[in-house]
Write a protein that holds these residues in place. Structure first.
Motif, PDB file in Angstrom:
ATOM      1  N   ARG A   7       0.851  -1.190   0.000  1.00  0.00           N
ATOM      2  CA  ARG A   7       0.000   0.000   0.000  1.00  0.00           C
ATOM      3  C   ARG A   7       0.886   1.239   0.000  1.00  0.00           C
ATOM      4  O   ARG A   7       2.067   1.173   0.374  1.00  0.00           O
ATOM      5  CB  ARG A   7      -0.934  -0.012   1.204  1.00  0.00           C
ATOM      6  CG  ARG A   7      -0.224  -0.031   2.552  1.00  0.00           C
ATOM      7  CD  ARG A   7      -1.209   0.063   3.688  1.00  0.00           C
ATOM      8  NE  ARG A   7      -0.541  -0.013   4.983  1.00  0.00           N
ATOM      9  CZ  ARG A   7      -0.968   0.624   6.065  1.00  0.00           C
ATOM     10  NH1 ARG A   7      -2.029   1.385   6.010  1.00  0.00           N
ATOM     11  NH2 ARG A   7      -0.326   0.489   7.219  1.00  0.00           N
ATOM     12  N   PRO A   8       0.364   2.384  -0.375  1.00  0.00           N
ATOM     13  CA  PRO A   8       1.178   3.595  -0.456  1.00  0.00           C
ATOM     14  C   PRO A   8       1.492   4.182   0.917  1.00  0.00           C
ATOM     15  O   PRO A   8       0.845   3.858   1.912  1.00  0.00           O
ATOM     16  CB  PRO A   8       0.291   4.548  -1.268  1.00  0.00           C
ATOM     17  CG  PRO A   8      -1.103   4.113  -0.936  1.00  0.00           C
ATOM     18  CD  PRO A   8      -1.026   2.608  -0.818  1.00  0.00           C
ATOM     19  N   GLY A   9       2.486   5.044   0.946  1.00  0.00           N
ATOM     20  CA  GLY A   9       2.841   5.752   2.167  1.00  0.00           C
ATOM     21  C   GLY A   9       3.998   5.141   2.916  1.00  0.00           C
ATOM     22  O   GLY A   9       4.555   5.773   3.812  1.00  0.00           O
ATOM     23  N   ASN A  10       4.352   3.902   2.564  1.00  0.00           N
ATOM     24  CA  ASN A  10       5.410   3.206   3.292  1.00  0.00           C
ATOM     25  C   ASN A  10       6.645   2.942   2.444  1.00  0.00           C
ATOM     26  O   ASN A  10       7.495   2.126   2.806  1.00  0.00           O
ATOM     27  CB  ASN A  10       4.882   1.869   3.811  1.00  0.00           C
ATOM     28  CG  ASN A  10       3.675   2.028   4.707  1.00  0.00           C
ATOM     29  OD1 ASN A  10       3.557   3.005   5.410  1.00  0.00           O
ATOM     30  ND2 ASN A  10       2.769   1.075   4.658  1.00  0.00           N
ATOM     31  N   GLU A  11       6.750   3.627   1.319  1.00  0.00           N
ATOM     32  CA  GLU A  11       7.817   3.324   0.368  1.00  0.00           C
ATOM     33  C   GLU A  11       9.219   3.436   0.959  1.00  0.00           C
ATOM     34  O   GLU A  11      10.129   2.712   0.553  1.00  0.00           O
ATOM     35  CB  GLU A  11       7.706   4.237  -0.862  1.00  0.00           C
ATOM     36  CG  GLU A  11       6.481   4.018  -1.713  1.00  0.00           C
ATOM     37  CD  GLU A  11       5.268   4.796  -1.246  1.00  0.00           C
ATOM     38  OE1 GLU A  11       4.266   4.816  -1.973  1.00  0.00           O
ATOM     39  OE2 GLU A  11       5.323   5.393  -0.136  1.00  0.00           O
ATOM     40  N   ALA A  12       9.390   4.342   1.910  1.00  0.00           N
ATOM     41  CA  ALA A  12      10.718   4.517   2.509  1.00  0.00           C
ATOM     42  C   ALA A  12      11.212   3.236   3.163  1.00  0.00           C
ATOM     43  O   ALA A  12      12.421   3.028   3.292  1.00  0.00           O
ATOM     44  CB  ALA A  12      10.684   5.646   3.545  1.00  0.00           C
ATOM     45  N   VAL A  13      10.283   2.365   3.544  1.00  0.00           N
ATOM     46  CA  VAL A  13      10.653   1.083   4.127  1.00  0.00           C
ATOM     47  C   VAL A  13      10.460  -0.043   3.118  1.00  0.00           C
ATOM     48  O   VAL A  13      11.387  -0.798   2.829  1.00  0.00           O
ATOM     49  CB  VAL A  13       9.845   0.784   5.406  1.00  0.00           C
ATOM     50  CG1 VAL A  13      10.197  -0.598   5.953  1.00  0.00           C
ATOM     51  CG2 VAL A  13      10.116   1.844   6.471  1.00  0.00           C
ATOM     52  N   THR A  14       9.248  -0.154   2.578  1.00  0.00           N
ATOM     53  CA  THR A  14       8.939  -1.291   1.701  1.00  0.00           C
ATOM     54  C   THR A  14       9.884  -1.381   0.511  1.00  0.00           C
ATOM     55  O   THR A  14      10.431  -2.446   0.211  1.00  0.00           O
ATOM     56  CB  THR A  14       7.488  -1.212   1.195  1.00  0.00           C
ATOM     57  OG1 THR A  14       7.284   0.026   0.499  1.00  0.00           O
ATOM     58  CG2 THR A  14       6.506  -1.313   2.348  1.00  0.00           C
ATOM     59  N   ASP A  15      10.083  -0.272  -0.157  1.00  0.00           N
ATOM     60  CA  ASP A  15      10.918  -0.282  -1.361  1.00  0.00           C
ATOM     61  C   ASP A  15      12.396  -0.449  -1.027  1.00  0.00           C
ATOM     62  O   ASP A  15      13.133  -1.140  -1.741  1.00  0.00           O
ATOM     63  CB  ASP A  15      10.703   1.001  -2.165  1.00  0.00           C
ATOM     64  CG  ASP A  15       9.299   1.095  -2.749  1.00  0.00           C
ATOM     65  OD1 ASP A  15       8.382   0.480  -2.181  1.00  0.00           O
ATOM     66  OD2 ASP A  15       9.109   1.774  -3.768  1.00  0.00           O
ATOM     67  N   ALA A  16      12.809   0.180   0.059  1.00  0.00           N
ATOM     68  CA  ALA A  16      14.216   0.096   0.451  1.00  0.00           C
ATOM     69  C   ALA A  16      14.588  -1.333   0.859  1.00  0.00           C
ATOM     70  O   ALA A  16      15.679  -1.815   0.546  1.00  0.00           O
ATOM     71  CB  ALA A  16      14.507   1.065   1.591  1.00  0.00           C
TER      72      ALA A  16
END
Length: 431
Positions: free
Chosen positions: A51-60
């Motif tokens: 889900r959006p909003g967590n890219e700083a963690v999920t994508d990293a």
């Protein structure tokens, strides 16, 4: 993780998808037999929904995995207002991704639908079992079996402005540990004037209130969700918690704008330096809003109950599960196994930095209290475990928000409000 809007599951879509979810079948092409799953790093192309909003963690985190493994994980960012509907449609059509990352409050529905692989024996064998964020595991557990693991973690607490505490004659190194203490501190800070308020809460964001108001109930030893997934609102603890918030508002400590804040002010209002105590979460202090170069000194503290020494926290975030429809369950387990290892918590999460899935790793003191305090609270985290969460809690028309607003902002008697909310919740959960 960004918490500008804690509606969690995009309520508009959830309402439309609720009926469809009840008929979803998670089983399909995958092996779905935990005993036959073995971690494999053989160059498979894995799919992952987040889900959006967590890219700083999920994508990293995925980037780190992809750089060190033959398997490659491809992320699909599903818009918040489409997540539930997309899940329902994919579950019915047999097109779920290999790995599903969802808000932890949605996990009971995913498990009920049979969409997630039982990871219990795998986690015990890997050594991760019993060492993961308890709230995430609580949400992903059914009948003693675990179907998901922490992917993104955060936890509720309150932030307080140490500069305003000092100006108001309060000890900035001793945050209040009771409701009376919070009221006294808030009163003193509000009296400073010049647009300063003693406290703040996003009062029109039901997800936010689940996150940062529920702990005031839990801290009294009162559950909100029963074992059968129904709700318990009509009790003395909930009435007292509502009365506490009502007192803050009636004293003028919470601004009127809180009533219409749908989540946009979750951190931003506190960031202005005009609020003494902000009921929110640990994740926000790691954003550019506060964490990079704060204009004032601030601290973090547990959300207390009425009695000294009693506190509670809602550990939010995302749970990752292997779907029963995946044709690459061995490779998907390789990712989950890596994700939940102590080494990944230490070498990946804490170096981002972000709160780690594991609770048995040491958080470096060099990261400061903005990490050490939430990391300790995560160990005590709780959450909602109910397939009725969307209708009762997350909906802007649901009894949870109506109960809170009617008491805190409209002055309704807490006993009357909890009775009304209980009747509405019972009607929704009996369907």
């Amino acid at each position: 993780m960004k918490r500008s809007n804690r509606t969690y599951l995009a309520v508009a879509a959830a309402a439309a998808a609720a009926v469809a979810l009840a008929g979803c079948s998670g089983s399909a092409a995958g092996a779905s037999n935990p005993a036959s799953i073995t971690a494999k790093d053989d160059g498979a192309k894995l799919t992952l929904w987040v889900r959006p909003g967590n890219e700083a963690v999920t994508d990293a985190v995925v980037k780190q995995y992809n750089e060190t493994h033959k398997n490659q994980v491809a992320i699909t960012h599903v818009p918040a207002d489409q997540y539930v509907t997309k899940y329902a449609q994919a579950s019915q059509s047999g097109s779920l991704p290999d790995i599903l990352a969802a808000d932890l409050v949605f996990m009971p529905q995913i498990v009920k639908n049979g969409s997630a692989v039982d990871l219990t024996s795998l986690l015990k064998k890997s050594g991760a079992f019993g060492h993961l964020s308890p709230a995430h595991e609580q949400a992903a557990t059914s009948n003693g079996r675990v179907y998901g693991v922490p992917y993104v973690a955060d936890t509720s607490l309150y932030l307080y402005n140490k500069d305003l505490f000092a100006k108001a004659g309060l000890d900035p190194d001793k945050p209040p540990t009771t409701w009376d203490g919070i009221i006294q501190a808030a009163d003193a800070i509000t009296k400073l004037g010049n647009g300063t308020y003693g406290a703040y809460i996003s009062g029109d964001a039901p997800g936010s209130l689940a996150y940062d108001f529920t702990p005031t109930i839990w801290a009294q030893g009162q559950d909100v969700v029963k074992k059968d997934g129904s709700f318990d609102f009509d009790n003395a603890a909930t009435q007292k918690a509502l009365g506490f918030m009502q007192t803050l508002y009636q004293h003028g400590d919470i601004p009127a704008s809180s009533k219409t804040d749908t989540g946009d002010g979750f951190f931003s209002v506190f960031a202005t330096g005009k609020v003494g105590i902000n009921f929110s979460g640990g994740n926000g202090v790691n954003t550019a809003t506060l964490g990079k170069s704060p204009a004032f000194s601030f601290g973090l503290a547990p959300i207390p109950g009425a009695e000294d020494g009693k506190f509670a926290t809602f550990s939010g975030g995302d749970v990752a599960s292997i779907t029963t429809q995946s044709k690459h369950q061995d490779e998907a387990w390789d990712f989950i196994d890596w994700l939940t290892s102590a080494k990944t918590s230490t070498d990946v999460y804490l170096k981002l930095p972000a709160l780690a899935p594991r609770t048995d790793v040491t958080v470096p003191t060099t990261l400061g209290e903005q990490f050490t305090v939430p990391a300790e609270l995560v160990k005590h985290g709780q959450t909602y475990v109910s397939t009725h969460y969307n209708d009762v809690i997350a909906s802007t028309q649901g009894p949870w928000l109506q109960m809170f607003q009617s008491v805190v902002f409209d002055g309704k008697d807490p006993a009357d409000a909890t009775k009304t909310a209980q009747s509405a919740a019972d009607a929704l959960t009996s369907k």
